[in-house]
Design a protein around this motif. Structure first.
Motif, mmCIF file in Angstrom:
data_model
loop_
_atom_site.group_PDB
_atom_site.id
_atom_site.type_symbol
_atom_site.label_atom_id
_atom_site.label_comp_id
_atom_site.label_asym_id
_atom_site.label_seq_id
_atom_site.Cartn_x
_atom_site.Cartn_y
_atom_site.Cartn_z
ATOM 1 N N SER A 110 0.830 -1.199 0.000
ATOM 2 C CA SER A 110 0.000 0.000 0.000
ATOM 3 C C SER A 110 0.865 1.248 0.000
ATOM 4 O O SER A 110 2.063 1.205 0.301
ATOM 5 N N SER A 111 0.251 2.387 -0.316
ATOM 6 C CA SER A 111 0.984 3.648 -0.405
ATOM 7 C C SER A 111 1.630 4.019 0.929
ATOM 8 O O SER A 111 2.813 4.383 0.983
ATOM 9 N N ASP A 112 0.855 3.926 2.031
ATOM 10 C CA ASP A 112 1.406 4.261 3.345
ATOM 11 C C ASP A 112 2.509 3.288 3.747
ATOM 12 O O ASP A 112 3.541 3.689 4.316
ATOM 13 N N ASN A 113 2.289 2.002 3.488
ATOM 14 C CA ASN A 113 3.319 1.020 3.807
ATOM 15 C C ASN A 113 4.590 1.273 3.006
ATOM 16 O O ASN A 113 5.707 1.093 3.506
ATOM 17 N N LEU A 114 4.423 1.701 1.749
ATOM 18 C CA LEU A 114 5.583 2.002 0.916
ATOM 19 C C LEU A 114 6.350 3.194 1.479
ATOM 20 O O LEU A 114 7.585 3.179 1.536
ATOM 21 N N ASN A 115 5.610 4.222 1.928
ATOM 22 C CA ASN A 115 6.266 5.376 2.561
ATOM 23 C C ASN A 115 7.020 4.954 3.817
ATOM 24 O O ASN A 115 8.161 5.373 4.047
ATOM 25 N N GLY A 116 6.357 4.133 4.650
ATOM 26 C CA GLY A 116 7.004 3.654 5.866
ATOM 27 C C GLY A 116 8.212 2.794 5.560
ATOM 28 O O GLY A 116 9.246 2.879 6.247
ATOM 29 N N LEU A 117 8.094 1.968 4.510
ATOM 30 C CA LEU A 117 9.208 1.104 4.110
ATOM 31 C C LEU A 117 10.406 1.928 3.671
ATOM 32 O O LEU A 117 11.545 1.680 4.103
ATOM 33 N N VAL A 118 10.159 2.926 2.835
ATOM 34 C CA VAL A 118 11.246 3.791 2.343
ATOM 35 C C VAL A 118 11.908 4.524 3.509
ATOM 36 O O VAL A 118 13.143 4.616 3.589
ATOM 37 N N LEU A 119 11.096 5.045 4.422
ATOM 38 C CA LEU A 119 11.648 5.758 5.583
ATOM 39 C C LEU A 119 12.458 4.819 6.473
ATOM 40 O O LEU A 119 13.532 5.189 6.966
ATOM 41 N N ALA A 173 3.537 3.320 8.632
ATOM 42 C CA ALA A 173 3.450 1.865 8.509
ATOM 43 C C ALA A 173 3.307 1.198 9.876
ATOM 44 O O ALA A 173 3.700 1.760 10.899
ATOM 45 N N PRO A 174 2.743 -0.010 9.913
ATOM 46 C CA PRO A 174 2.600 -0.740 11.173
ATOM 47 C C PRO A 174 3.956 -1.157 11.744
ATOM 48 O O PRO A 174 4.935 -1.313 10.999
ATOM 49 N N ALA A 175 3.993 -1.335 13.058
ATOM 50 C CA ALA A 175 5.247 -1.695 13.724
ATOM 51 C C ALA A 175 5.799 -3.012 13.219
ATOM 52 O O ALA A 175 7.024 -3.222 13.209
ATOM 53 N N MET A 208 -2.766 -3.853 20.206
ATOM 54 C CA MET A 208 -3.276 -2.483 20.183
ATOM 55 C C MET A 208 -3.914 -2.124 18.841
ATOM 56 O O MET A 208 -5.039 -1.604 18.795
ATOM 57 N N PHE A 209 -3.201 -2.394 17.743
ATOM 58 C CA PHE A 209 -3.684 -1.978 16.428
ATOM 59 C C PHE A 209 -4.366 -3.104 15.650
ATOM 60 O O PHE A 209 -4.867 -2.874 14.556
ATOM 61 N N LYS A 210 -4.328 -4.317 16.231
ATOM 62 C CA LYS A 210 -4.953 -5.481 15.580
ATOM 63 C C LYS A 210 -4.480 -5.596 14.127
ATOM 64 O O LYS A 210 -5.280 -5.721 13.187
ATOM 65 N N ASP A 211 -3.144 -5.566 13.960
ATOM 66 C CA ASP A 211 -2.540 -5.552 12.633
ATOM 67 C C ASP A 211 -2.947 -6.730 11.759
ATOM 68 O O ASP A 211 -3.039 -6.611 10.538
ATOM 69 N N TRP A 212 -3.167 -7.884 12.375
ATOM 70 C CA TRP A 212 -3.390 -9.096 11.585
ATOM 71 C C TRP A 212 -4.872 -9.440 11.393
ATOM 72 O O TRP A 212 -5.193 -10.499 10.855
ATOM 73 N N ASP A 213 -5.764 -8.565 11.827
ATOM 74 C CA ASP A 213 -7.196 -8.860 11.694
ATOM 75 C C ASP A 213 -7.632 -9.033 10.242
ATOM 76 O O ASP A 213 -8.532 -9.819 9.938
ATOM 77 N N SER A 214 -7.007 -8.259 9.347
ATOM 78 C CA SER A 214 -7.420 -8.273 7.944
ATOM 79 C C SER A 214 -6.622 -9.267 7.106
ATOM 80 O O SER A 214 -6.767 -9.302 5.881
ATOM 81 N N GLN A 215 -5.794 -10.089 7.743
ATOM 82 C CA GLN A 215 -4.936 -11.009 7.010
ATOM 83 C C GLN A 215 -5.336 -12.459 7.235
ATOM 84 O O GLN A 215 -5.898 -12.812 8.285
ATOM 85 N N ASN A 216 -5.023 -13.296 6.247
ATOM 86 C CA ASN A 216 -5.309 -14.715 6.399
ATOM 87 C C ASN A 216 -4.099 -15.443 6.987
ATOM 88 O O ASN A 216 -3.026 -14.850 7.163
ATOM 89 N N ALA A 217 -4.266 -16.715 7.255
ATOM 90 C CA ALA A 217 -3.217 -17.498 7.914
ATOM 91 C C ALA A 217 -1.945 -17.570 7.073
ATOM 92 O O ALA A 217 -0.828 -17.548 7.605
#
Length: 349
Positions: A4-13, A76-78, A263-272
Motif C-alpha cells: 500500500s501507499s502508506d506502507n511504501l512510505n514507511g518502508l522507504v523511511l 506503517a505498522p510496527a 493495540m492496532f490489531k494488525d493481523w485482523d485483515s490477514q489470512n493465515a
C-alpha cells in the motif's frame, strides 16, 4: 501481494533510516582516524575528533536516521518498521568491508542475505495501516481492555524484575536487564507511533497538540526511553556486547510485534498464509542477525561469554532506540571497530 501507499512510505523511511544509521558508524570512524593523524587518538584519551568535520557529519547522519525511523511509524505498522532495524547492521558491515577494509566473513555475507530476504518477505505481506484521523482514535485503541491488560502485565513484570531480580541476578543473567528493556521498549514503540501519527496529522493541518492524549504519549516516550537506556547500558556494560545485541533485538522486536497486534490489531485483515509468511520473514531476519554477530567470533575459541547467561565483562555499551543501536560510551575515549573477525570488534563509536 502489493504494498500500500502508506506502507511504501514507511518502508522507504525505515530503509533510509537503517542506511543513515549504518553509514553514520563508518563516517564517524573515518573522522576518528583522520583526527588521530593530527592529534591525540581517541583511544589514547584525546578529543581531537571534536574538531573533525567528518565526525560531526557522522553524528548528523545518525540524527537524520533516527528522525526517519520516527517518521516511519507514522505511516506503517510496527510489524513492518521494527524488524527492518536489522538492515542498519547490514549497511554497517558492507560499508566497513568496502571502505574500511574490515573484511566480512563469508557467513557474515550469508547473514546479510538472510536479513534482506526476510525484510522483503515482511514488506510484501505487511498488513495495511488503518486510517486514523485523530490522536483520540489512537487513545481509544490504547485504552481497549486487551492493551490495558498487556500494559499492566508489562508494568508488573518490570517492577518484579527491577525490585526482585535485579539485586540478586542482574549481574549474573543478562536476560534480567534485557527483559526490562524489551518490555518497556514495546510500550515505547506504541507511544512513538501515536506521537508520530499526531505529528503527521498536525503537519497536514489538523492540530493534535490541543489534546491531552498527545502530551500523554509524549511523556510516556520520554520516561520509557530513559528507563530503557539505563538498563540496556547496564546490560552492555556487564556482558558481552556481541551476545547482548542480538538477544535484545529478538526480545525487543518480538514484544513490539505482540504489542502492535494487541493495540492496532494488525493481523485482523490477514489470512493465515500471510501471517505465516510474515513470521517466516521475521525468523529469517533473526537468523541473519545472529549469523552476522556470530561471524565476529569466527576463528576464535568460544568463551564463557558466548552463553545466553553470560558472565560479566567490560565490553562498551550501546543504546538501542526502538529500532537501532546508538553508541553510548563506557569509555568515551575508545575508538570504534565494526564487523571484523576478532572478539574485540563490537560496534563502538
Amino acid at each position: 501481494m502489493g504494498v500500500s501507499s502508506d506502507n511504501l512510505n514507511g518502508l522507504v523511511l525505515a530503509v533510509s533510516s537503517s542506511f543513515f544509521i549504518g553509514s553514520s558508524f563508518i563516517v564517524k570512524k573515518k573522522g576518528l582516524k583522520k583526527a588521530g593523524l593530527n592529534g591525540l587518538r581517541a583511544g589514547s584519551g584525546g578529543y581531537s575528533y571534536l574538531y573533525e568535520p567528518l565526525w560531526w557529519a557522522g553524528l548528523l547522519t545518525m540524527i537524520i536516521g533516527e528522525l526517519a525511523n520516527f517518521a516511519a511509524y507514522a505511516f506503517a505498522p510496527a510489524i513492518l518498521v521494527t524488524p527492518l532495524g536489522a538492515l542498519s547492521i547490514i549497511f554497517s558491515a558492507l560499508l566497513a568491508h568496502f571502505l574500511l577494509n574490515e573484511k566480512l566473513h563469508i557467513f557474515g555475507m550469508l547473514g546479510c542475505l538472510l536479513c534482506v530476504v526476510g525484510s522483503i518477505s515482511i514488506a510484501l505481506h505487511a498488513p495495511q495501516e488503518r486510517a486514523i484521523e485523530s490522536v483520540k482514535q489512537v487513545w481509544q485503541l490504547a485504552t481497549q481492555p486487551g492493551f490495558i491488560v498487556y500494559t499492566c502485565f508489562v508494568l508488573i513484570m518490570v517492577l518484579i524484575l527491577i525490585f526482585l531480580f535485579v539485586p540478586k541476578y542482574g549481574q549474573k543473567h543478562m536476560t534480567v536487564y534485557i527483559g526490562i528493556c524489551s518490555l518497556m521498549g514495546s510500550i515505547t514503540v506504541m507511544s512513538v507511533k501515536a506521537l508520530g501519527i499526531a505529528l503527521k496529522l498536525t503537519f497536514s493541518g489538523s492540530n493534535q497538540f490541543k489534546y491531552f492524549q498527545t502530551w500523554f504519549f509524549t511523556v510516556v516516550v520520554v520516561v520509557c526511553c530513559v528507563l530503557q537506556m539505563d538498563y540496556l547500558n547496564k546490560a552492555l556494560d556487564t556482558f558481552n556486547t556481541a551476545v547482548v545485541s542480538p538477544v535484545y533485538y529478538v526480545m525487543f522486536t518480538s514484544l513490539t510485534i505482540i504489542a502492535s497486534m494487541i493495540m492496532f490489531k494488525d493481523w485482523d485483515s490477514q489470512n493465515a498464509s500471510q501471517i505465516a509468511t510474515e513470521l517466516c520473514g521475521f525468523v529469517t531476519i533473526l537468523s541473519g542477525t545472529f549469523l552476522l554477530h556470530k561471524t565476529k567470533d569466527m576463528g576464535d575459541d568460544m568463551s564463557p561469554q558466548s552463553s545466553l547467561f553470560a558472565s560479566p565483562n567490560t565490553e562498551p555499551s550501546i543504546f538501542r532506540s526502538p529500532n537501532h543501536e546508538v553508541p553510548i560510551f563506557s569509555n568515551p575515549n575508545e575508538e570504534p571497530h565494526i564487523f571484523t573477525n576478532s572478539k574485540s570488534a563490537s560496534r563502538k563509536v
